[in-house]
Design an enzyme around this catalytic site. Structure first.
Site, PDB file in Angstrom:
ATOM      1  N   HIS A 160       0.985   5.163   7.422  1.00 56.38           N
ATOM      2  CA  HIS A 160       0.508   5.521   5.966  1.00 56.38           C
ATOM      3  C   HIS A 160       0.814   6.585   6.103  1.00 56.38           C
ATOM      4  O   HIS A 160       0.643   7.571   6.820  1.00 56.38           O
ATOM      5  CB  HIS A 160      -0.448   4.851   5.281  1.00 56.38           C
ATOM      6  CG  HIS A 160      -0.823   3.782   5.329  1.00 56.38           C
ATOM      7  ND1 HIS A 160      -1.615   3.174   5.659  1.00 56.38           N
ATOM      8  CD2 HIS A 160      -0.136   2.912   4.636  1.00 56.38           C
ATOM      9  CE1 HIS A 160      -1.778   2.205   5.078  1.00 56.38           C
ATOM     10  NE2 HIS A 160      -0.569   1.423   4.253  1.00 56.38           N
ATOM     11  N   SER A 173       0.884  -1.624  -0.183  1.00 56.04           N
ATOM     12  CA  SER A 173       0.555  -0.209  -0.060  1.00 56.04           C
ATOM     13  C   SER A 173       0.620   1.046   0.412  1.00 56.04           C
ATOM     14  O   SER A 173       0.060   1.976  -0.101  1.00 56.04           O
ATOM     15  CB  SER A 173      -0.341   0.292   1.378  1.00 56.04           C
ATOM     16  OG  SER A 173       0.289  -0.126   2.398  1.00 56.04           O
ATOM     17  N   ASP A 232      -2.473   7.793   8.699  1.00 60.12           N
ATOM     18  CA  ASP A 232      -3.067   6.950   9.758  1.00 60.12           C
ATOM     19  C   ASP A 232      -2.272   6.363   9.972  1.00 60.12           C
ATOM     20  O   ASP A 232      -0.667   6.893  10.645  1.00 60.12           O
ATOM     21  CB  ASP A 232      -3.970   5.838   8.630  1.00 60.12           C
ATOM     22  CG  ASP A 232      -3.231   5.915   8.090  1.00 60.12           C
ATOM     23  OD1 ASP A 232      -1.900   5.121   8.231  1.00 60.12           O
ATOM     24  OD2 ASP A 232      -3.923   4.965   6.865  1.00 60.12           O
TER      25      ASP A 232
END
Length: 639
Positions: free
Chosen positions: A307, A38, A304
């Protein structure tokens, strides 16, 4: 890495890529191909507008707008990679709309074994386990090498990140499991290398103990330790692969950002690893969080729990670009020295041109002193940046006439040169100390000259500058080196000795060798580099004409024009290593010498007395994207 909890809208939507402004820059890579999790996913999962990315949405509300770009997208834009190449490879949205797939194979939630599979077996986009409809495969396709017959593009830049999900999925609980995950990532790079890939950029795993998900919990120390084990093993394994593996020391970069937030435009007075922007499974920053009166993800490092924000992603992209761009600038250091040598040889030829057929008497000495300045302009190339240089010089010398046909001499010069280059105007300074011995011959219509030059190079101030988030990074160093050169000409004067004009076709041969010794930028910052020795060799043959006209008994004009061909025109390659990872060196391309060169000089000499002469000259040389011009003024005295 993936978010710990996040609802994914499953309705199909059109995915699009919002590109950054493309910067004018060298374009050495055919494309960019991304593998990872991600942290690098450019939008595989559906979302309104442009696909879901694991960072903050763009403003002004940071809620319904498209997601900001991740680091590989920003880096690819800087490298002028086609926007479509930076879009997802296995997006369900592409399959739904019929849009072409891109070269970003990084998928949110991927572990290192899945990253390896996306290269060598199959790429799958599935709802992560633990989410609504977890495990549902939204799309699958053959892996990158399978799709391409197990042949990798040798001119592409490959970009790999991963490892975090091995920890978050609790597959790394001890050093052995950390080493195994690192081996998976190294195997991904090795598979690409075996298929023909040459340039592979690999992230080291950020320190998971310094993320909002784990910071200040009982797991912090263990996570930091295992992150370090992972990175040590990864760096070791990467050093064994026979390719140009470019490591990104992201954990060190993030530690620098946390320890000096003002330098990177981050919020001061806040704990950047304990708070985040979105509040997803982490403490929302009270001043800059999404629900605060002044939401601003650019002031925070994390969006978050794990990330980075767009600011963190940009910081990584700028860092990566600074490593790729370093040889585009540093391979110009020998070119600076070559420019100094050119100016020195031009000054000698000016002296010889003003003395042509007017040597001092046999057994007599002639001394000269000259000063001048020069400009050097280098156009951008495929693998190097444009540059502007300027400098000044002073030369002294003397000659002695042996007999009717021969004259010998020596000359020495000091040159100070400055070169500004790159998007952030890096500043490189060079002091050159040159010495030459020369011999001249003339008999009837024939003439010739030869000069041997040796020089010491002192690069006393090397300031490499580059973008680093909202700030500017600067790495400083010093270097030294030396040069040697041999220049010869042989010509035939078609006029009689008593004529007021003279015209002499000639041929020339030049050899030079410039060596810049290994040097290291100061400190152990994430961006500090060290460079192996550079050698720039020139072998040229030329043909030209030398002309002069005696306006008055005291005043004479002279000049020459010559075309030269360079036989040593291979692109320079420079070996580099991060100071923080000295065992992981890589070699990248830089400056390419010009193949053809045209040179013109014009001068005037005026005899003030029987033994005292004044000279002035202007010289210009133009190659394939390189232009140098200079002017000098000198005086000579017989004694």
């Amino acid at each position: 890495m993936r978010r710990l909890s996040l609802l994914i809208p499953l309705a199909g939507c059109i995915l699009s890529f919002v590109s950054e402004r493309v910067l004018a820059a060298p374009t050495p890579y055919s494309t960019m191909i991304v593998f990872g999790d991600s942290l690098s996913d450019s939008g595989h999962f559906p979302d309104t507008g442009s696909g879901m990315r694991f960072t903050n949405r763009s403003g002004p509300t940071y809620r319904g707008e498209a997601y900001s770009a991740v680091a590989p997208m920003i880096l690819g834009s800087k490298l002028s990679i086609a926007p479509g190449d930076l879009s997802p490879s296995t997006s369900p949205g592409n399959a739904f709309t019929g849009d072409p797939d891109g070269n970003n194979w990084a998928v949110g939630g991927y572990r290192t074994d899945q990253i390896f599979n996306s290269i060598t077996k199959v790429s799958k986009v599935a709802v992560p386990q633990g989410w609504f409809l977890g495990g549902t495969v939204l799309r699958s396709r053959r892996g990158y090498l399978v799709e391409n017959g197990f042949k990798a593009d040798p001119k592409a830049l490959y970009f790999i990140s991963g490892g975090g999900n091995d920890f978050l999925d609790e597959r790394v609980r001890n050093p052995a499991e950390a080493a195994k995950a690192a081996q998976n990532l190294a195997d991904s790079a090795f598979a690409l290398q075996q298929a023909g890939a040459r340039y592979i950029m690999v992230w080291l795993l950020p320190d998971l103990g310094l993320t909002p998900a784990i910071y200040d919990t009982p797991a912090q120390a263990g996570s930091s330790y295992l992150s370090a084990v992972f990175n040590t093993e990864l760096a070791h394994q990467l050093s064994q692969i026979d390719a140009e593996i470019i490591p990104l020391n992201v954990p060190l970069l993030f530690r620098e950002a946390v320890s000096d937030p003002a330098r990177f435009g981050q919020a001061t007075g806040h704990n950047l690893v304990a708070t985040c922007f979105s509040g997803d499974e982490c403490t929302e920053n009270p001043q800059y969080g999404i629900n605060s009166p002044t939401p601003d993800p650019a002031r925070l490092l994390f969006n978050d729990s794990v990330h980075p924000t767009e600011a963190g992603q940009r910081l990584i992209a700028d860092y990566a670009y600074s490593l790729l761009a370093a040889p585009w600038e540093v391979t110009l250091l020998p070119v600076m020295a070559q420019g100094t040598l050119n100016a020195h040889q031009d000054q000698l030829r000016t002296q010889w041109g003003s003395d042509n057929l007017q040597w001092q008497a046999t057994g007599q000495w002639r001394a000269f002193v000259a000063g001048g300045g020069q400009r050097l302009n280098i156009d951008e190339q495929h693998t190097s940046v444009s540059a502007d240089g300027r400098g000044y010089n002073v030369n002294i010398g003397t000659s002695y006439r042996l007999d009717e046909h021969w004259r010998l001499g020596v000359a020495s010069g000091f040159y100070r040169q400055r070169l500004e280059t790159g998007a952030n105007e890096s500043d490189y300074k060079l002091n050159s100390y040159l010495g030459s011995v020369f011999a001249q011959y003339q008999h009837n219509h024939w003439w010739g000259d030869a000069a041997l030059t040796l020089g010491r190079l002192d690069y006393d101030s090397l300031n490499r500058k580059f973008a680093l988030g909202v700030s500017e990074g600067v790495e400083k160093g010093q270097a030294d080196g030396h040069l040697r050169a041999l220049s010869t000409r042989l010509g035939y004067d078609i006029a009689q000795a008593s004529a007021s004009w003279h015209l002499s076709p000639f041929i020339s041969a030049d050899y030079s060798r410039v060596e810049v010794n290994r040097y290291e930028e100061k400190g152990r910052r994430s961006t500090a580099l060290n460079y192996e020795e550079q050698t720039l060799v020139s072998n040229r043959l030329g043909a030209g004409v030398l002309a002069s006209y005696q306006f008055t008994p005291q005043t004479r004009v002279f000049g020459e024009a010559v075309h030269e061909h360079e036989f040593q025109n291979a692109t320079q390659r420079l070996s580099i290593a991060l100071n923080s990872l000295p065992n992981n060196s890589f070699t990248l391309e830089g400056y390419t010498p010009q193949s053809n060169l045209d040179r013109i000089s014009l001068g005037i000499s005026h005899r003030l007395t029987a033994d005292l002469m004044l000279q002035a000259a202007y010289n210009v040389r133009k190659g394939d994207g390189v232009a140098q011009q200079g002017a000098n003024l000198g005086v000579s005295l017989n004694f």
